[in-house]
Design a protein around this motif. Structure first.
Motif, mmCIF file in Angstrom:
data_model
loop_
_atom_site.group_PDB
_atom_site.id
_atom_site.type_symbol
_atom_site.label_atom_id
_atom_site.label_comp_id
_atom_site.label_asym_id
_atom_site.label_seq_id
_atom_site.Cartn_x
_atom_site.Cartn_y
_atom_site.Cartn_z
ATOM 1 N N ALA A 42 0.836 -1.205 0.000
ATOM 2 C CA ALA A 42 0.000 0.000 0.000
ATOM 3 C C ALA A 42 0.871 1.256 0.000
ATOM 4 O O ALA A 42 0.575 2.233 -0.702
ATOM 5 C CB ALA A 42 -0.938 -0.005 1.212
ATOM 6 N N LEU A 45 2.177 1.822 -3.459
ATOM 7 C CA LEU A 45 1.143 2.383 -4.342
ATOM 8 C C LEU A 45 1.006 3.889 -4.129
ATOM 9 O O LEU A 45 0.900 4.654 -5.088
ATOM 10 C CB LEU A 45 -0.201 1.701 -4.071
ATOM 11 C CG LEU A 45 -0.395 0.290 -4.610
ATOM 12 C CD1 LEU A 45 -1.785 -0.209 -4.256
ATOM 13 C CD2 LEU A 45 -0.201 0.263 -6.109
ATOM 14 N N VAL A 46 1.000 4.301 -2.884
ATOM 15 C CA VAL A 46 0.894 5.733 -2.592
ATOM 16 C C VAL A 46 2.102 6.484 -3.157
ATOM 17 O O VAL A 46 1.966 7.583 -3.710
ATOM 18 C CB VAL A 46 0.762 5.958 -1.073
ATOM 19 C CG1 VAL A 46 0.903 7.422 -0.724
ATOM 20 C CG2 VAL A 46 -0.585 5.450 -0.589
ATOM 21 N N ILE A 48 3.811 5.609 -5.772
ATOM 22 C CA ILE A 48 3.645 5.672 -7.226
ATOM 23 C C ILE A 48 2.669 6.783 -7.598
ATOM 24 O O ILE A 48 2.869 7.522 -8.559
ATOM 25 C CB ILE A 48 3.170 4.296 -7.754
ATOM 26 C CG1 ILE A 48 4.323 3.284 -7.703
ATOM 27 C CG2 ILE A 48 2.641 4.422 -9.181
ATOM 28 C CD1 ILE A 48 3.914 1.882 -8.072
ATOM 29 N N ILE A 49 1.600 6.935 -6.805
ATOM 30 C CA ILE A 49 0.584 7.944 -7.125
ATOM 31 C C ILE A 49 1.098 9.349 -6.832
ATOM 32 O O ILE A 49 1.017 10.243 -7.670
ATOM 33 C CB ILE A 49 -0.701 7.667 -6.315
ATOM 34 C CG1 ILE A 49 -1.361 6.375 -6.806
ATOM 35 C CG2 ILE A 49 -1.675 8.831 -6.439
ATOM 36 C CD1 ILE A 49 -2.527 5.937 -5.954
ATOM 37 N N LEU A 50 1.629 9.554 -5.642
ATOM 38 C CA LEU A 50 1.951 10.916 -5.207
ATOM 39 C C LEU A 50 3.365 11.336 -5.586
ATOM 40 O O LEU A 50 3.609 12.511 -5.863
ATOM 41 C CB LEU A 50 1.787 11.040 -3.687
ATOM 42 C CG LEU A 50 0.363 10.867 -3.149
ATOM 43 C CD1 LEU A 50 0.343 11.065 -1.642
ATOM 44 C CD2 LEU A 50 -0.596 11.832 -3.819
ATOM 45 N N ASN A 52 5.336 9.702 -7.981
ATOM 46 C CA ASN A 52 5.705 9.306 -9.349
ATOM 47 C C ASN A 52 7.050 8.584 -9.359
ATOM 48 O O ASN A 52 7.976 8.961 -10.089
ATOM 49 C CB ASN A 52 5.745 10.538 -10.251
ATOM 50 C CG ASN A 52 5.723 10.174 -11.704
ATOM 51 O OD1 ASN A 52 5.476 9.013 -12.039
ATOM 52 N ND2 ASN A 52 5.969 11.136 -12.568
ATOM 53 N N VAL A 54 7.914 5.601 -10.384
ATOM 54 C CA VAL A 54 8.269 4.845 -11.597
ATOM 55 C C VAL A 54 7.606 5.544 -12.779
ATOM 56 O O VAL A 54 6.517 5.176 -13.191
ATOM 57 C CB VAL A 54 7.799 3.375 -11.514
ATOM 58 C CG1 VAL A 54 8.389 2.571 -12.655
ATOM 59 C CG2 VAL A 54 8.181 2.758 -10.186
ATOM 60 N N PRO A 55 8.271 6.556 -13.343
ATOM 61 C CA PRO A 55 7.637 7.322 -14.425
ATOM 62 C C PRO A 55 7.520 6.517 -15.707
ATOM 63 O O PRO A 55 8.266 5.556 -15.922
ATOM 64 C CB PRO A 55 8.581 8.516 -14.603
ATOM 65 C CG PRO A 55 9.890 8.044 -14.082
ATOM 66 C CD PRO A 55 9.599 7.064 -13.000
ATOM 67 N N LEU B 21 -1.768 0.240 -11.915
ATOM 68 C CA LEU B 21 -0.458 0.852 -11.677
ATOM 69 C C LEU B 21 -0.167 1.928 -12.712
ATOM 70 O O LEU B 21 0.414 2.973 -12.401
ATOM 71 C CB LEU B 21 0.637 -0.221 -11.692
ATOM 72 C CG LEU B 21 0.636 -1.174 -10.487
ATOM 73 C CD1 LEU B 21 1.684 -2.258 -10.680
ATOM 74 C CD2 LEU B 21 0.922 -0.417 -9.212
ATOM 75 N N ALA B 24 -2.611 4.867 -11.963
ATOM 76 C CA ALA B 24 -2.261 5.526 -10.711
ATOM 77 C C ALA B 24 -1.080 6.471 -10.905
ATOM 78 O O ALA B 24 -1.044 7.569 -10.347
ATOM 79 C CB ALA B 24 -1.925 4.484 -9.642
ATOM 80 N N GLU B 25 -0.134 6.048 -11.741
ATOM 81 C CA GLU B 25 1.040 6.892 -11.950
ATOM 82 C C GLU B 25 0.671 8.175 -12.698
ATOM 83 O O GLU B 25 1.324 9.204 -12.546
ATOM 84 C CB GLU B 25 2.099 6.085 -12.718
ATOM 85 C CG GLU B 25 3.420 6.801 -12.910
ATOM 86 C CD GLU B 25 3.471 7.564 -14.214
ATOM 87 O OE1 GLU B 25 4.216 8.535 -14.300
ATOM 88 O OE2 GLU B 25 2.720 7.193 -15.156
ATOM 89 N N THR B 27 -2.070 9.907 -12.372
ATOM 90 C CA THR B 27 -2.830 10.865 -11.575
ATOM 91 C C THR B 27 -1.866 11.793 -10.840
ATOM 92 O O THR B 27 -0.839 11.350 -10.330
ATOM 93 C CB THR B 27 -3.712 10.160 -10.537
ATOM 94 O OG1 THR B 27 -2.876 9.389 -9.691
ATOM 95 C CG2 THR B 27 -4.739 9.274 -11.197
ATOM 96 N N PRO B 29 -2.667 14.346 -8.125
ATOM 97 C CA PRO B 29 -3.556 15.132 -7.259
ATOM 98 C C PRO B 29 -2.869 16.292 -6.562
ATOM 99 O O PRO B 29 -3.542 17.209 -6.102
ATOM 100 C CB PRO B 29 -4.058 14.097 -6.244
ATOM 101 C CG PRO B 29 -3.039 13.020 -6.255
ATOM 102 C CD PRO B 29 -2.468 12.981 -7.624
ATOM 103 N N LEU B 30 -1.544 16.274 -6.512
ATOM 104 C CA LEU B 30 -0.822 17.361 -5.848
ATOM 105 C C LEU B 30 -0.220 18.341 -6.846
ATOM 106 O O LEU B 30 0.603 19.182 -6.473
ATOM 107 C CB LEU B 30 0.291 16.787 -4.956
ATOM 108 C CG LEU B 30 -0.155 15.861 -3.830
ATOM 109 C CD1 LEU B 30 1.045 15.366 -3.041
ATOM 110 C CD2 LEU B 30 -1.126 16.572 -2.902
ATOM 111 N N PHE B 50 -6.033 3.307 -6.586
ATOM 112 C CA PHE B 50 -5.288 2.751 -5.451
ATOM 113 C C PHE B 50 -5.990 1.500 -4.920
ATOM 114 O O PHE B 50 -5.366 0.444 -4.734
ATOM 115 C CB PHE B 50 -5.175 3.806 -4.345
ATOM 116 C CG PHE B 50 -4.636 3.271 -3.043
ATOM 117 C CD1 PHE B 50 -3.277 3.123 -2.846
ATOM 118 C CD2 PHE B 50 -5.495 2.909 -2.014
ATOM 119 C CE1 PHE B 50 -2.780 2.624 -1.656
ATOM 120 C CE2 PHE B 50 -5.009 2.416 -0.823
ATOM 121 C CZ PHE B 50 -3.647 2.275 -0.640
ATOM 122 N N LEU B 54 -4.875 -2.423 -5.047
ATOM 123 C CA LEU B 54 -4.739 -3.205 -3.817
ATOM 124 C C LEU B 54 -5.553 -4.506 -3.907
ATOM 125 O O LEU B 54 -5.067 -5.593 -3.577
ATOM 126 C CB LEU B 54 -5.201 -2.358 -2.633
ATOM 127 C CG LEU B 54 -4.632 -2.679 -1.254
ATOM 128 C CD1 LEU B 54 -3.113 -2.607 -1.273
ATOM 129 C CD2 LEU B 54 -5.186 -1.699 -0.228
#
Lengths: 140, 106
Positions: A42, A45-46, A48-50, A52, A54-55, B21, B24-25, B27, B29-30, B50, B54
């Motif tokens: 988890a 994943l966060v 990767i999202i916030l 980046n 693995v671009p 995956l 998610a990459e 997005t 949001p910040l 996310f 999961l």
């Protein structure tokens, strides 16, 4: 007389390990706990999202498949890092059991910086960055 | 030995995980300069992918964890036994939608 080497965190960790099953391969215990792996995943994943972490490398199908496999490998490696390093942190820093999953989440999210920091500290080279793989020198 | 339902569940989980995956990459949001509405949409998208990642990872990991000696029902985080038809149908539906979108985009 109390045993000098035993700590509350150590006792807690041993008790927790006894109740939560660890992964094994061909009967060999790996010492990895499932809950720590999930928390580490988890966290990855966060990241990767916030962050980046693995671009993307390109827009073709080949690039898409390669990037996807890299992200899966990244998340898997982050989970394994969290699974192995979080109990170590618990023992070293006397972290209470309640913060174990939070720690695993944090380690999973920052697996690369955490590993770089630890390797740098243990090797006496400070917190220098690890050398990049060939062909990845320009990537963040 | 995995039966057809388990194989479909695993493959669908793999497809959803891969796409989650990737999405998610993408997005951010910040990101700087987003309006409140755009930021809300980006956060909702990030949260959605996310949780899809999961859940799909759980589907992919379940048979591996069972093979690695983790008994079914040993943890509250994962249910490792054979997937139900409803779980497989939901995950397979998501996977088909993802493949459909990729085929549409070329």
């Amino acid at each position: 007389m109390a045993e000098p080497a035993s700590t509350t965190a150590g006792v807690t960790f041993i008790a927790a390990t006894a109740t939560i099953p660890v992964l094994t391969i061909l009967g060999v215990p790996l010492g990895l706990r499932v809950d720590l792996l999930v928390a580490g995943f988890a966290g990855a994943l966060v990241a990767i999202i916030l962050l980046n972490t693995v671009p993307a490398m390109g827009d073709t199908w080949v690039h898409l498949v390669r990037t996807t496999l890299r992200r899966m490998a990244w998340a898997l490696a982050s989970s394994a890092t969290a699974g192995y390093l979080t109990p170590l942190a618990l023992l070293i820093a006397n972290v209470p059991e309640a913060l174990m999953l939070s720690g695993a989440f944090a380690v999973g999210g920052g697996a690369k910086p955490v590993l770089t920091f630890l390797i740098g500290r243990l090797s006496g080279k400070g917190s220098q960055s690890l050398p990049a793989k060939p062909g990845q020198e320009g990537q963040p | 030995m995995m039966d057809a339902l388990q194989i479909i569940h695993w493959l669908a989980g793999f497809v959803v995980l891969a796409e989650a995956l990737n999405k998610a990459e993408r997005t951010c949001p910040l990101a700087v300069g987003l309006s409140a509405h755009e930021r809300l949409l980006a956060w909702l998208k990030a949260v959605a992918w996310f949780f899809l990642a999961l859940g799909a990872a759980g589907a992919v990991a379940a048979p591996v964890l069972l093979a690695m000696g983790v008994p079914s029902g040993a943890t509250h985080l994962l249910r490792l036994e054979r997937p139900t038809l409803a779980e497989t149908a939901v995950l397979f539906g998501f996977a088909v939608l993802i493949v459909r979108t990729r085929v549409k985009e070329g």
